[in-house]
Design a protein around this motif. Sequence first.
Motif, short mmCIF file in Angstrom:
data_model
loop_
_atom_site.label_atom_id
_atom_site.label_comp_id
_atom_site.label_asym_id
_atom_site.label_seq_id
_atom_site.Cartn_x
_atom_site.Cartn_y
_atom_site.Cartn_z
N ALA A 301 0.83 -1.21 0.00
CA ALA A 301 0.00 0.00 0.00
C ALA A 301 0.87 1.25 0.00
N ARG A 302 0.20 2.39 -0.21
CA ARG A 302 0.91 3.67 -0.30
C ARG A 302 0.06 4.73 0.38
N THR A 303 0.75 5.67 1.03
CA THR A 303 0.07 6.83 1.58
C THR A 303 0.76 8.08 1.07
N GLU A 304 -0.04 9.11 0.78
CA GLU A 304 0.52 10.36 0.27
C GLU A 304 0.71 11.33 1.42
N LEU A 305 1.96 11.54 1.78
CA LEU A 305 2.31 12.53 2.78
C LEU A 305 2.35 13.91 2.12
N PRO A 306 2.42 14.97 2.90
CA PRO A 306 2.36 16.31 2.30
C PRO A 306 3.35 16.55 1.16
N HIS A 307 4.57 15.98 1.21
CA HIS A 307 5.58 16.35 0.21
C HIS A 307 6.20 15.15 -0.52
N GLU A 319 5.11 -14.87 -0.20
CA GLU A 319 4.64 -15.49 -1.44
C GLU A 319 4.13 -16.90 -1.20
N ASP A 320 4.69 -17.62 -0.25
CA ASP A 320 4.23 -18.98 0.04
C ASP A 320 2.82 -19.01 0.60
N GLU A 321 2.37 -17.86 1.14
CA GLU A 321 1.03 -17.78 1.69
C GLU A 321 0.11 -16.92 0.83
N GLY A 322 0.56 -16.62 -0.38
CA GLY A 322 -0.23 -15.77 -1.26
C GLY A 322 -0.26 -14.32 -0.82
N GLN A 323 0.74 -13.89 -0.02
CA GLN A 323 0.77 -12.52 0.49
C GLN A 323 2.11 -11.85 0.18
N GLY A 324 2.68 -12.18 -0.97
CA GLY A 324 3.97 -11.62 -1.33
C GLY A 324 3.89 -10.17 -1.74
N PRO A 325 5.01 -9.58 -2.10
CA PRO A 325 5.02 -8.16 -2.49
C PRO A 325 4.28 -7.94 -3.80
N ASP A 326 3.53 -6.85 -3.86
CA ASP A 326 2.78 -6.46 -5.07
C ASP A 326 3.13 -5.01 -5.36
N GLU A 328 2.85 -3.30 -8.19
CA GLU A 328 1.85 -2.59 -8.98
C GLU A 328 0.76 -2.02 -8.07
N LYS A 329 0.36 -2.82 -7.11
CA LYS A 329 -0.68 -2.35 -6.19
C LYS A 329 -0.17 -1.19 -5.34
N ALA A 330 1.07 -1.26 -4.94
CA ALA A 330 1.62 -0.22 -4.06
C ALA A 330 2.06 1.02 -4.83
N LEU A 331 2.54 0.83 -6.05
CA LEU A 331 3.20 1.94 -6.75
C LEU A 331 2.66 2.23 -8.14
N GLY A 332 1.81 1.35 -8.68
CA GLY A 332 1.45 1.44 -10.10
C GLY A 332 0.78 2.71 -10.52
N ASP A 333 -0.08 3.28 -9.71
CA ASP A 333 -0.85 4.45 -10.14
C ASP A 333 -0.40 5.75 -9.48
N ARG A 334 0.80 5.79 -8.98
CA ARG A 334 1.24 6.99 -8.26
C ARG A 334 1.70 8.08 -9.23
N ASP A 335 1.78 9.30 -8.73
CA ASP A 335 2.29 10.44 -9.49
C ASP A 335 3.81 10.38 -9.47
N THR A 336 4.40 10.07 -10.59
CA THR A 336 5.86 9.86 -10.65
C THR A 336 6.66 11.16 -10.53
N THR A 337 5.97 12.30 -10.49
CA THR A 337 6.70 13.56 -10.30
C THR A 337 6.99 13.80 -8.81
N ARG A 338 6.34 13.03 -7.96
CA ARG A 338 6.57 13.15 -6.52
C ARG A 338 7.64 12.16 -6.08
N ALA A 339 8.43 12.55 -5.10
CA ALA A 339 9.43 11.63 -4.53
C ALA A 339 8.71 10.48 -3.84
N CYS A 340 9.34 9.32 -3.87
CA CYS A 340 8.73 8.14 -3.27
C CYS A 340 9.75 7.40 -2.40
N VAL A 341 9.35 7.11 -1.18
CA VAL A 341 10.16 6.31 -0.25
C VAL A 341 9.43 4.99 -0.05
#
Length: 427
Positions: A301-307, A319-326, A328-341
Motif C-alpha cells: 500500500a501507499r500513503t501520500e504525505l504532504p511532500h 509469497e508462500d502464503e499468497g501474500q507476497g510483495p505487489d 503494482e498495487k503499491a506503486l502502479g498508479d502513483r504520481d511519478t513527479t513526486r518523490a517516493c520512499v
Amino acid sequence: MVIVFALVVLLVLGALVAGNWLVWRRLFRDTTRGPGLVRRTGAVLIAGGWALTVAAFVAERSGAPFWLQQLLAWPGFLWLALSIYLLLGVLAGEVVRPLLRRWLERRASAETAVVREEPVPVGAATGGSGPTQAPAADVPASEPVPASEPVRAPSRRLFVSRVIGGAAAAAAVGTVGVGTYGVLNGPSVKRVTVPLAKLPRAAHGFRIAVVSDIHLGPVLGRGFAQKVVDTINATQPDLIAVVGNLVDGSVKDLGPAAAPLAQLTARHGAYFVTGNHEYFSGAEQWIDEVRRLGLRPLENARTELPHFDLAGVNDVSGEDEGQGPDYEKALGDRDTTRACVLLAHQPVQIHDAVDHGVDLQLSGHTHGGQLWPGNLLAAAANPTVAGLERYGDTQLYVSRGAGAWGPPTRVGAPSDITVVELASRQA
C-alpha cells in the motif's frame, strides 16, 4: 534434487563434527597429560552445548511452551555464538602454534649453549689444587636422607598447547561477552542524510527513524522493546518506519513484550511492513496487533504525505502464503513527479524498486552480518549489507537492525536505529 540436498546436509554435518572435534582436541586433549576428568568434561560440554542449541531452535519453531523456549534459548543460543569463536580462536592458534614452538626451541638451545660454555672452577676437577669442599654434616646410617618428590614440568608441546588453548578460550568468551552486552544495552543512533532530486524544499530536513530486526522473542523481551522505543522517541522523528522482523513468536507469547510500541511518537505516525520472520510467527495476527498498538501496516500500500509518497510492500516470504510483495498495487498508479520512499524488508527487493521508479528504499534483514565473519555470507546473499548505496536513480539504505536473531550477540556489526534525514536539492 533429493540426492544433492542429502549431500549438502552430510557435508555440513561433517564440517560441524570436524570443527567440534578440533576444538575438543586443542582445548581439552592436547592440554592434558592423559585420559581423565578434563577430557570427559570437555566432550560433555561440547555435545551438551550443541544439544541445547538444537533444542532451542526446535522449541522456538515448533511453538513449544514459552517458558521452555526461554529456558533453552539463553544457554543454547549463547553456546552457538561461543562455539563459533572457539573454533576461530583454535584455527588462529594453528598459525601461532609452530611459531611459538620454534621460538621456545631456539630459546632452549641458546640457554644450553651458554651452560656448556661456562668455565669449570679451579680445583673442581679430580686432583685439582684448589680448595676442597667442606664435608657434609654427619648423618647417622640409621636415618637415610628423605628423597623429595620430583616435580614433572610440562613438556614444551604441552606448554604450548595450554598457552594457545587458554588464549583461544579467553578470546572467545571475551568476544561473546562484549558482543552480548552490546545487544542487551540497546541500539545506538546513527544519522544519515539522503538527498532526493524530487523532494521539494518544504520537506528539506524531514527525519525518518528507521528500525528493523528487533526480534522480540524468548531472549529479547519487553525491557528490550522499551529501550528501542525510548531511543526512537528521543530522536524526535517526523516519521517512524519499522521495516520487518519485529518478532520471533506468537502474539499470545509476545504480545506483552511488544506493548511498549504503543508509546512510539512521531508527527506523521509510525508505519510497519512485514519481514520474513513475521511469516514464521503468524503475519496476519501481528499485522492486527501492531495496528492495535497504533502503527499503520503498509500491506502493498501507499500513503501520500504532504511532500512525498510513502509506500510499503510485503516481504518476499509471504509469497508462500499468497501474500507476497505487489509493486503494482503499491506503486502502479502513483504520481511519478513526486518523490517516493519505499519500505521493504529485504535489500534484494531493490531491483523491483528500481523498475518502479522509487527514489529511496529503506530495508533491514541482513543484521550487517551480526557475527563476524557473517558479513561475508550476508554479502553473498544481499546486494547491500549495511549503509547507503545507489542503484541507478534509486538509493537503498540498509539498517543493521536493533536486535539480534539466535544468539543475543553482535560482533563487528553493532545494532542501530537510523535517523534518515531527507534533503532537497532545491534547499
